[in-house]
Design a protein around this motif. Sequence first.
Motif, mmCIF file in Angstrom:
data_model
loop_
_atom_site.group_PDB
_atom_site.id
_atom_site.type_symbol
_atom_site.label_atom_id
_atom_site.label_comp_id
_atom_site.label_asym_id
_atom_site.label_seq_id
_atom_site.Cartn_x
_atom_site.Cartn_y
_atom_site.Cartn_z
ATOM 1 N N ASN A 1 0.818 -1.207 0.000
ATOM 2 C CA ASN A 1 0.000 0.000 0.000
ATOM 3 C C ASN A 1 0.854 1.261 0.000
ATOM 4 O OD1 ASN A 1 -2.687 -1.158 0.120
ATOM 5 N ND2 ASN A 1 -2.130 -1.867 2.153
ATOM 6 N N LYS B 1 2.129 1.718 -3.468
ATOM 7 C CA LYS B 1 1.052 2.198 -4.347
ATOM 8 C C LYS B 1 0.798 3.685 -4.119
ATOM 9 C CE LYS B 1 -2.261 -0.629 -4.982
ATOM 10 N NZ LYS B 1 -3.466 -1.485 -4.784
ATOM 11 N N PHE B 2 0.851 4.119 -2.864
ATOM 12 C CA PHE B 2 0.656 5.532 -2.552
ATOM 13 C C PHE B 2 1.754 6.389 -3.182
ATOM 14 C CE2 PHE B 2 1.572 9.170 0.245
ATOM 15 C CZ PHE B 2 0.354 9.835 0.181
ATOM 16 N N LEU B 3 2.981 5.842 -3.206
ATOM 17 C CA LEU B 3 4.117 6.569 -3.789
ATOM 18 C C LEU B 3 4.228 6.341 -5.295
ATOM 19 C CD1 LEU B 3 6.777 5.824 -1.011
ATOM 20 C CD2 LEU B 3 5.486 7.942 -1.333
ATOM 21 N N THR B 4 3.283 5.569 -5.854
ATOM 22 C CA THR B 4 3.243 5.232 -7.287
ATOM 23 C C THR B 4 4.528 4.570 -7.776
ATOM 24 O OG1 THR B 4 4.067 7.401 -8.049
ATOM 25 C CG2 THR B 4 1.669 7.169 -7.729
ATOM 26 N N ILE B 5 5.105 3.712 -6.920
ATOM 27 C CA ILE B 5 6.297 2.960 -7.329
ATOM 28 C C ILE B 5 6.030 1.458 -7.256
ATOM 29 C CG2 ILE B 5 7.938 4.766 -6.664
ATOM 30 C CD1 ILE B 5 8.405 3.214 -4.052
ATOM 31 N N ASP B 6 4.759 1.096 -7.126
ATOM 32 C CA ASP B 6 4.435 -0.322 -6.970
ATOM 33 C C ASP B 6 4.752 -1.126 -8.223
ATOM 34 O OD1 ASP B 6 2.338 1.423 -7.794
ATOM 35 O OD2 ASP B 6 1.018 -0.313 -7.919
ATOM 36 N N ASP B 7 4.625 -0.531 -9.406
ATOM 37 C CA ASP B 7 4.948 -1.262 -10.633
ATOM 38 C C ASP B 7 6.452 -1.518 -10.742
ATOM 39 O OD1 ASP B 7 2.329 -1.376 -11.402
ATOM 40 O OD2 ASP B 7 2.417 0.470 -12.604
ATOM 41 N N THR B 8 7.251 -0.562 -10.318
ATOM 42 C CA THR B 8 8.713 -0.701 -10.397
ATOM 43 C C THR B 8 9.222 -1.742 -9.410
ATOM 44 O OG1 THR B 8 8.878 1.632 -11.004
ATOM 45 C CG2 THR B 8 10.905 0.552 -10.262
#
Length: 331
Positions: free
Chosen positions: A134, A137-144
């Motif tokens: 989570n 995902k909040f930091l928008t680095i979950d895909d990396t």
Amino acid sequence: MHFDLLFQNFFAYTITGLAIGAIYALVALGYTMVYGVLQLINFAHSEVFMFGTFAVVWVMYAFGADPTTSTAATIGMLLVALIVAMAVSGSVALALERFAYRPLIKRNAPKLVILISAIGASFVLSELMGLRDNIAKFLTIDDTFVRYVDKARDNTSLPLDINPHRVFTLGDYGVTTIDLLLIFSALVMMLILDQFINRSRLGRGIRAVAQDPESAALMGVNATRVIQVTFLIGGVMAGAAATLYMIKIGTTRFNAGFLLGVKAFTAAVLGGIGNLRGALLGGLVLGVAENWGSAIFGTQWKDVVAFVLLILVLLFRPTGLLGESLGKARA
């Protein structure tokens, strides 16, 4: 009761118990070091260990390890993982000292308040690891970093297989390379730490603060620096224990430190809280006692045996098996 099972597999239960006990001992050093200096139990130390286990897994991810990785490459990765795990656990321990302990110590807060702070820090660290998906995902680095944060509350395993090799046979049990690695590592690290505490300048400072903080301050000993070093040493030992744990067990999770931390604390009390050599002895005794108990009463009674042993020791020898405090360690 199944005493015959224990007698038939005596060496197997004893050697594997010593191997697990070695991990307990290394984690117990963190508890005993902090208690020896501050007379406080660092209940967040279990999460310091837990972060080390994830550091080992993530190093393997970074190297692209998989079940086909060669033995030589695996050994190299594990050495790097050991260094990284010790650095990560040491850093987490220093952060605990800085944010959960130092502000309260400077304000002369009651020990109960500091203890509650440690328990709170334990839950915070555990949940941070459990919510890493989570957070990413909040930091928008979950895909990396998907491999590092995916399924954050599930078991996380090493991406490669570490197969033990039999070295020699003792009775009915083939002693493996992993058994020897764990036991030998605990003995060597205990010896190094013992010599550091007894012979180095920083070690003498640690013993001085543990024995008499006021007199040590009058003699020019920097208590804050001593406390930092104490937490750092405990964290480094926890990182080493985390590496050995992953070699032996191979799986961790966000709350993996809880039960093992309780066992390590039990080992520290069993050997004599505040006693470095007692932490080693307590860990090894606890590991063996657990295995013997699981053979006699069944595996479901393993934890019960460990804590009953602790109660018995505290009833008949409250200071533990050795009972010598860190401040009174022999020079």
